[in-house]
Design a protein around this motif. Structure first.
Motif, PDB file in Angstrom:
ATOM      1  N   VAL A  72      -7.906   0.005  -5.279  1.00  0.00           N
ATOM      2  CA  VAL A  72      -8.103   1.359  -4.777  1.00  0.00           C
ATOM      3  C   VAL A  72      -9.047   1.296  -3.585  1.00  0.00           C
ATOM      4  O   VAL A  72     -10.116   0.694  -3.659  1.00  0.00           O
ATOM      5  CB  VAL A  72      -8.702   2.278  -5.867  1.00  0.00           C
ATOM      6  N   HIS A  98      -1.889   4.049 -11.274  1.00  0.00           N
ATOM      7  CA  HIS A  98      -0.927   2.996 -10.930  1.00  0.00           C
ATOM      8  C   HIS A  98      -1.472   1.862 -10.073  1.00  0.00           C
ATOM      9  O   HIS A  98      -0.812   0.829  -9.953  1.00  0.00           O
ATOM     10  CB  HIS A  98       0.260   3.619 -10.197  1.00  0.00           C
ATOM     11  N   ALA A  99      -2.624   2.026  -9.440  1.00  0.00           N
ATOM     12  CA  ALA A  99      -3.053   1.026  -8.462  1.00  0.00           C
ATOM     13  C   ALA A  99      -3.786  -0.137  -9.131  1.00  0.00           C
ATOM     14  O   ALA A  99      -4.443   0.024 -10.158  1.00  0.00           O
ATOM     15  CB  ALA A  99      -3.952   1.676  -7.420  1.00  0.00           C
ATOM     16  N   ASP A 100      -3.666  -1.299  -8.523  1.00  0.00           N
ATOM     17  CA  ASP A 100      -4.517  -2.440  -8.868  1.00  0.00           C
ATOM     18  C   ASP A 100      -5.750  -2.451  -7.979  1.00  0.00           C
ATOM     19  O   ASP A 100      -6.826  -2.856  -8.397  1.00  0.00           O
ATOM     20  CB  ASP A 100      -3.750  -3.754  -8.674  1.00  0.00           C
ATOM     21  N   ALA A 112      -3.741   6.790  -7.797  1.00  0.00           N
ATOM     22  CA  ALA A 112      -4.436   5.509  -7.711  1.00  0.00           C
ATOM     23  C   ALA A 112      -4.951   5.092  -9.091  1.00  0.00           C
ATOM     24  O   ALA A 112      -4.771   3.948  -9.522  1.00  0.00           O
ATOM     25  CB  ALA A 112      -5.586   5.613  -6.720  1.00  0.00           C
ATOM     26  N   THR A 142      -0.422  -3.380  -6.318  1.00  0.00           N
ATOM     27  CA  THR A 142      -0.276  -2.018  -5.804  1.00  0.00           C
ATOM     28  C   THR A 142      -1.626  -1.523  -5.290  1.00  0.00           C
ATOM     29  O   THR A 142      -2.621  -1.566  -6.001  1.00  0.00           O
ATOM     30  CB  THR A 142       0.245  -1.084  -6.911  1.00  0.00           C
ATOM     31  N   VAL A 143      -1.629  -1.092  -4.025  1.00  0.00           N
ATOM     32  CA  VAL A 143      -2.847  -0.629  -3.363  1.00  0.00           C
ATOM     33  C   VAL A 143      -2.672   0.844  -3.015  1.00  0.00           C
ATOM     34  O   VAL A 143      -1.616   1.235  -2.507  1.00  0.00           O
ATOM     35  CB  VAL A 143      -3.106  -1.444  -2.070  1.00  0.00           C
ATOM     36  N   VAL A 144      -3.681   1.656  -3.309  1.00  0.00           N
ATOM     37  CA  VAL A 144      -3.626   3.076  -2.952  1.00  0.00           C
ATOM     38  C   VAL A 144      -4.975   3.482  -2.366  1.00  0.00           C
ATOM     39  O   VAL A 144      -6.022   3.119  -2.907  1.00  0.00           O
ATOM     40  CB  VAL A 144      -3.317   3.963  -4.188  1.00  0.00           C
ATOM     41  N   ALA A 185       5.889   4.292  -7.939  1.00  0.00           N
ATOM     42  CA  ALA A 185       5.137   3.111  -8.378  1.00  0.00           C
ATOM     43  C   ALA A 185       5.485   2.760  -9.825  1.00  0.00           C
ATOM     44  O   ALA A 185       5.651   1.579 -10.167  1.00  0.00           O
ATOM     45  CB  ALA A 185       3.642   3.366  -8.235  1.00  0.00           C
ATOM     46  N   GLN A 201       0.854  -1.176   0.000  1.00  0.00           N
ATOM     47  CA  GLN A 201       0.000   0.000   0.000  1.00  0.00           C
ATOM     48  C   GLN A 201       0.890   1.225   0.000  1.00  0.00           C
ATOM     49  O   GLN A 201       1.642   1.481   0.949  1.00  0.00           O
ATOM     50  CB  GLN A 201      -0.958   0.019   1.196  1.00  0.00           C
TER      51      GLN A 201
END
Lengths: 359, 446
Positions: free
Chosen positions: A210, A206-208, A203, A190-192, A132, A100
Motif C-alpha cells: 500500500v 486486496h493489496a500486498d 487497498a 498487488t499494489v494500491v 483484484a 499497481q
C-alpha cells in the motif's frame, strides 16, 4: 521504541513519455544495481505514453532481480485479460511481477472506449477491488501441480486441479479457470495507492503493498495503522501488508539543498508529498521515518528519472547501505521474496496452509 | 530469359493449440516457461524467418462439461510474451493472435502500437473472432453478444451482429488511431462513430514505426476471404493439396482488385506441419508415429463425439464408426472451432473408413490434421518451393510438433537448401516485419 523492520525501497521510472525500450531498461538496471525491491511504471489512457505492462515485459529479460510493477487500470479493461497479462509478466520475469491497480474516473477516458459513462471514484474503486479479487481467484484457479503429463493415462493436466472461479461482480462476471497456468509467485504482487479514501478500503482488502502520501511520519503512521486495522477486519494478517511512503523527489543539482525537506501539495505531484533536497538529506529522512516505525519503506518518484534515480541509487541508497539500513543485494529471486511476503497457496488446493488470508 | 525464382516467406507458430504438441515425447519441455519461447524465437531468427506467431487462449476447452485434459493446456498472454521476446531478438517479426470480439479498439490499438515501438517495427496482429457464448462467459460483454452489457445511454440503439463486421470495424478504428498522430509526432484528436464502437479523444502512442502493425486474417470462409482481401496483409489458412491451394490462391488474389490492391499486397501463408527424416521412408515412418501420438484412442473418441454430438463412450476406438447419424448442433465439445456441417463430415468419414477399411482411430488420423510436408530435407525443400512457384502459397507458417526444439532441424537442414535453390533470403535485408514481407508502409491518412 518499535523494532526495526527491514526497509523496502521502490522507484518509479516513468517521466515524460518515451517510446524506446532502452531508456526504461537502463533505469530498471540502475534500480536493480541499488538492490531496490521494485520499479513502477505509471500508466493512464489519458496522457501520452506507451502501455506500461508491455514496457516492463520488454525490460524483464534484460534484468534479473528487480521487481516490475506496471500500473494497470481496471475501469475500461477486461478483468480476464488483465489477470492473464499480469500473470504472463510474472512468467516472463520469472516471478518478479506486480501490478499497481488504478481506475479511470474521467469522462475523457470513458469517451475513448464509448461503452460506459464516467463514474464516481468510490464506485470504480469497489469495482477495482472486484477485479483484484477475480484476478487472484484466476491466479489460484490452476493448482501448482495441475500439469501432470501422465503418459500412462494420456492426461496432460489433472482436471481436478483446475477450478472454475464463477466470480460474480457488480459489473462483470468471470467463469474461469484461467488460461495462464498459476504464475511463479502464486499471485503477482498487488499494489494500491491507499492515500485517498475510496482506494483505501480496496487497498486494505486486496493489496500486498500500500502506497501512502503524507507529509509527516505521524500522519503516515496513522494511515498505516488504519490500513492494517481495516485489513484485519477483512480477516487478513496485517503483517502480510507492506506500507510504503510515496514521495516525489527532486534531488536538484546540489549535494544538499539550502532548505531540504518536504513540501505538501501539488506543485508537481498530483496529490502528495514532494521532497526537495540532496541525496544525503533524503537518506536522513528515510532513516528517521523508518526508525520511527511509521513505514515499511518508501516509493520514490524522481522528478527527472535519469538524473534523480542515479542520485537515489548512488547517493541515498549507498548511504543507507553504509548505515546497514538497507541490503546490498537481492537475497531472493522473486518480488515476494524481496518484500518478505510468503508465496500464497492456491485457495482451491485441499489442505492448503492458511496464511491469514481471506478465502 | 531467366527471372529470379519467387521468394518464399517463412513463419513459425509456437505449438500447443489442440493436439499438435507431442508432449509425451521425452524432448518435450515447458509450454509456459519463457525459456521455451526464447529458444523457438531465436531459432526462427537464426533461420531468417519473417515472423514468430503466438496463439491466444480465452477459455479452456470442455468436453461433456469437464475440462479437456488430453492436450497441452495453458498458454501465456501473447502480446506480453512478444514484448519480452523483443528484448532477445533483433529482426524477427512478432505476431500475436488477439480476438476482435472481446477487445476494445482503443486499448488494443495502444497495446499493438506499443509492441511495434518496443520492437522497432516488428509487430503483427492475427485477427480472429468468436461468436461463442461459452468464451463470452469470461468477459464483460458476457455470454450473449447481442446484449453486450452496454449502458442504456450509449448502447440501446446499437446491435451486435456478425463478429466479422465488428472485427472489420475494430481494424479500421485501430488504423485510424495509428494514423491520428502526424508522421512528425504531433497527436491530433480522433473520433470514430460506427455500428460497434464510439471512440473519441487523443491516442497516447505516436504512429508505430511500421505505420500500422501487420494485420493477419485467419480463416477461409467467404466472408473471411473478403475481409482479408479488403484489409489484411497476410491470410493464414489451411489447404491440403497443391490443387486446393492454387484454387484458394487464385480466388483470394482475384478479390484484391476491387479494393484497389495489387496481388502482392496480401500474402497467403498456410499453416503446415513438417516431419524430417534421413530418407523419405524414415520421415514417413516418423510421421505415422507422430500422428498416432497426436491422436490417442481418447483423442479419437473425442473427435468422434465432437462430430456426432453425443456420448459414444461405449464404442471401441479400434472398431467401426457408429451407424447412427450425428445429432446436429449439439454442443458436447465447447471452446473449439466447429468445422462444417456434422452430417457432411460424418458422411465423409464413413466413406473414408469404408474405402480404406479404417477403424475409428485410423479414420480420425486420416481425416484430421493439417497439411504436413514429410520427407528428407531435400524433398521438403523441393515441395515447399514447388508450392510457391505454382502459386498455391506465398509462404508457410510452420507448426512444429515439439516445444521448444521442434524447429531446430528445419532451420539447420531445410533452410540452407531453400537458400541454395535461391528461393529464400540469406540475410535479413530490412529490420521491420513489413520489410521482410515486402510490404510497403501504409500511406498516412491523417
Amino acid at each position: 521504541m518499535p523494532p526495526i523492520r527491514p526497509l523496502h525501497l521502490a522507484a518509479e521510472i516513468g517521466g515524460p513519455p518515451r517510446y524506446d525500450p532502452g531508456h526504461y531498461t537502463a533505469l530498471a538496471r540502475l534500480a536493480e544495481r541499488g538492490a531496490l525491491d521494485f520499479v513502477t511504471l505509471g500508466d493512464s489512457f489519458a496522457r501520452p505514453g506507451p502501455d506500461a505492462l508491455a514496457v516492463l515485459s520488454r525490460v524483464a529479460p534484460a534484468t534479473r532481480r528487480v521487481g516490475l510493477v506496471p500500473t494497470v487500470t481496471t475501469t475500461h479493461t477486461e478483468p480476464f485479460h488483465v489477470s492473464s497479462a499480469v500473470a504472463t509478466l510474472d512468467w516472463v520475469s520469472r516471478g518478479r511481477a506486480g501490478w499497481q491497480v488504478d481506475v479511470s474516473t474521467t469522462g475523457a477516458e470513458a469517451r475513448l472506449f464509448g461503452r460506459r459513462p464516467a463514474a464516481p471514484a468510490a464506485e470504480l474503486w469497489r469495482e477495482a477491488g472486484e477485479v483484484a479479487d477475480a484476478g487472484a481467484r484466476l491466479w489460484d484457479s490452476w493448482e501448482d501441480d495441475a500439469e501432470i503429463r501422465d503418459t500412462a493415462s494420456g492426461r496432460f493436466i489433472d482436471r481436478d486441479k483446475l477450478h472454475h472461479v464463477d466470480f460474480e461482480g457488480a459489473t462483470f462476471s468471470v467463469r474461469g479457470p484461467a488460461i495462464v497456468p498459476r504464475p511463479p509467485q502464486g499471485r503477482p504482487v498487488t499494489v494500491v495507492d491507499g492515500t485517498a479514501d475510496p482506494a483505501r478500503e480496496t487497498a486494505a482488502r486486496h493489496a500486498d503493498v500500500v502506497l501512502v502520501r503524507a507529509t509527516t511520519p505521524e500522519r503516515t503512521a496513522g494511515i498505516r495503522a488504519d490500513v492494517r486495522r481495516r485489513a484485519a477486519a477483512h480477516g487478513r494478517d496485517p503483517d502480510t501488508l507492506r506500507v510504503l511512503a510515496a514521495l516525489t523527489v527532486d534531488l536538484g543539482d546540489a549535494e544538499s539543498a539550502p532548505e531540504p525537506g518536504l513540501e505538501s501539495g501539488p506543485p508537481l505531484a498530483a496529490h502528495g508529498t514532494y521532497y526537495r533536497g540532496g541525496p544525503v538529506d533524503l537518506a536522513d529522512l528515510i532513516t528517521q521515518w523508518h526508525r520511527a516505525g511509521a513505514v515499511d519503506g518508501f516509493h520514490l518518484t524522481p522528478i527527472t528519472p535519469e538524473r534523480d534515480l542515479e542520485r537515489i541509487v548512488n547517493g541515498t541508497v549507498a548511504l543507507l547501505q553504509h548505515r546497514s539500513l538497507f541490503r546490498t543485494f537481492h537475497p531472493g529471486g522473486t518480488l515476494r521474496e524481496h518484500l518478505g511476503l510468503a508465496r500464497p497457496a492456491s485457495r482451491y488446493a485441499p489442505g492448503r496452509v492458511l496464511q491469514g488470508e481471506r478465502t | 530469359m531467366t527471372t529470379a525464382p519467387k521468394q518464399l516467406h517463412l513463419a513459425a507458430h509456437f505449438p500447443g493449440v489442440d493436439n499438435t504438441t507431442v508432449w509425451a515425447d521425452p524432448r518435450s519441455r515447458s509450454q509456459i516457461d519463457f525459456s521455451s519461447f526464447e529458444h523457438l524465437a531465436r531459432t526462427a531468427e537464426r533461420g531468417l524467418f519473417d515472423f514468430f506467431f503466438l496463439a491466444e487462449g480465452l477459455r479452456l476447452r470442455e468436453h461433456n462439461g469437464l475440462i479437456h485434459d488430453l492436450d497441452v493446456a495453458g498458454c501465456p498472454e501473447p502480446l506480453t510474451v512478444l514484448a519480452a521476446l523483443a528484448a532477445v531478438t533483433d529482426r524477427l517479426g512478432l505476431a500475436a493472435t488477439v480476438n476482435a470480439t472481446f477487445n476494445e479498439p482503443y486499448e488494443l490499438a495502444r497495446r499493438l502500437a506499443t509492441l511495434d515501438h518496443l520492437s522497432a517495427g516488428r509487430a503483427g496482429w492475427n485477427v480472429v473472432t468468436s461468436s461463442d457464448a461459452f468464451t463470452g462467459e469470461n468477459f464483460r460483454r458476457g455470454g450473449c453478444l447481442n446484449r453486450a452489457g452496454l449502458p442504456q445511454a450509449l448502447g440501446s440503439a446499437r446491435t451486435e451482429g456478425n463478429p466479422l463486421t465488428r472485427a472489420a470495424e475494430l481494424v479500421a478504428t485501430a488504423r485510424g488511431l495509428w494514423d491520428s498522430w502526424t508522421p512528425d509526432g504531433t497527436p491530433r484528436r480522433f473520433a470514430h462513430r460506427g455500428e460497434h464502437f464510439r471512440v473519441e479523444g487523443e491516442f497516447t502512442v505516436p504512429r508505430p514505426p511500421q505505420g500500422h502493425p501487420v494485420v493477419i486474417q485467419a480463416g477461409d470462409s467467404p466472408e473471411g476471404r473478403e475481409f482479408a482481401a479488403s484489409a489484411a496483409d497476410i491470410i493464414f489458412t489451411r489447404h491440403g493439396t497443391l490443387e486446393a491451394g492454387r484454387t484458394f490462391y487464385a480466388d483470394v488474389k482475384a478479390r484484391l482488385a476491387k479494393y484497389g490492391r495489387e496481388p502482392d499486397e496480401l500474402k497467403i501463408m498456410p499453416g503446415v506441419g513438417f516431419v524430417l527424416g534421413d530418407s523419405d521412408a524414415e520421415a514417413q515412418e516418423k510421421a505415422s508415429e507422430i500422428r498416432r501420438q497426436q491422436i490417442s484412442p481418447q483423442h479419437a473418441m473425442l473427435a468422434l463425439e465432437q462430430v456426432w454430438g453425443q456420448d459414444l463412450s461405449s464404442y471401441d476406438p479400434d472398431g467401426p464408426l457408429p451407424e447412427s447419424d450425428p445429432v446436429p448442433d449439439a454442443a458436447l465439445v465447447q471452446g473449439r472451432v466447429r468445422t462444417g456441417d456434422a452430417l457432411a463430415v460424418a458422411a465423409r468419414w464413413r466413406a473414408l473408413s469404408r474405402e480404406k477399411g479404417l477403424s475409428i482411430r485410423q479414420t480420425v488420423i486420416e481425416a484430421t490434421g493439417r497439411r504436413s510436408f514429410i520427407g528428407s530435407p531435400r524433398t521438403v525443400a523441393a515441395e515447399l518451393a514447388e508450392y510457391v512457384a505454382a502459386e498455391a502459397a506465398d509462404g508457410f507458417v510452420l507448426v512444429p510438433h515439439l516445444t521448444p526444439g521442434g524447429l531446430d532441424d528445419f532451420v539447420d537442414e531445410v533452410v540452407p537448401l531453400l537458400q541454395e535453390r535461391g528461393v529464400f533470403r540469406t540475410a535479413y535485408t530490412g529490420s521491420t516485419l513489413r520489410s521482410h514481407l515486402g510490404l510497403a508502409e501504409p500511406v498516412w491518412k491523417g
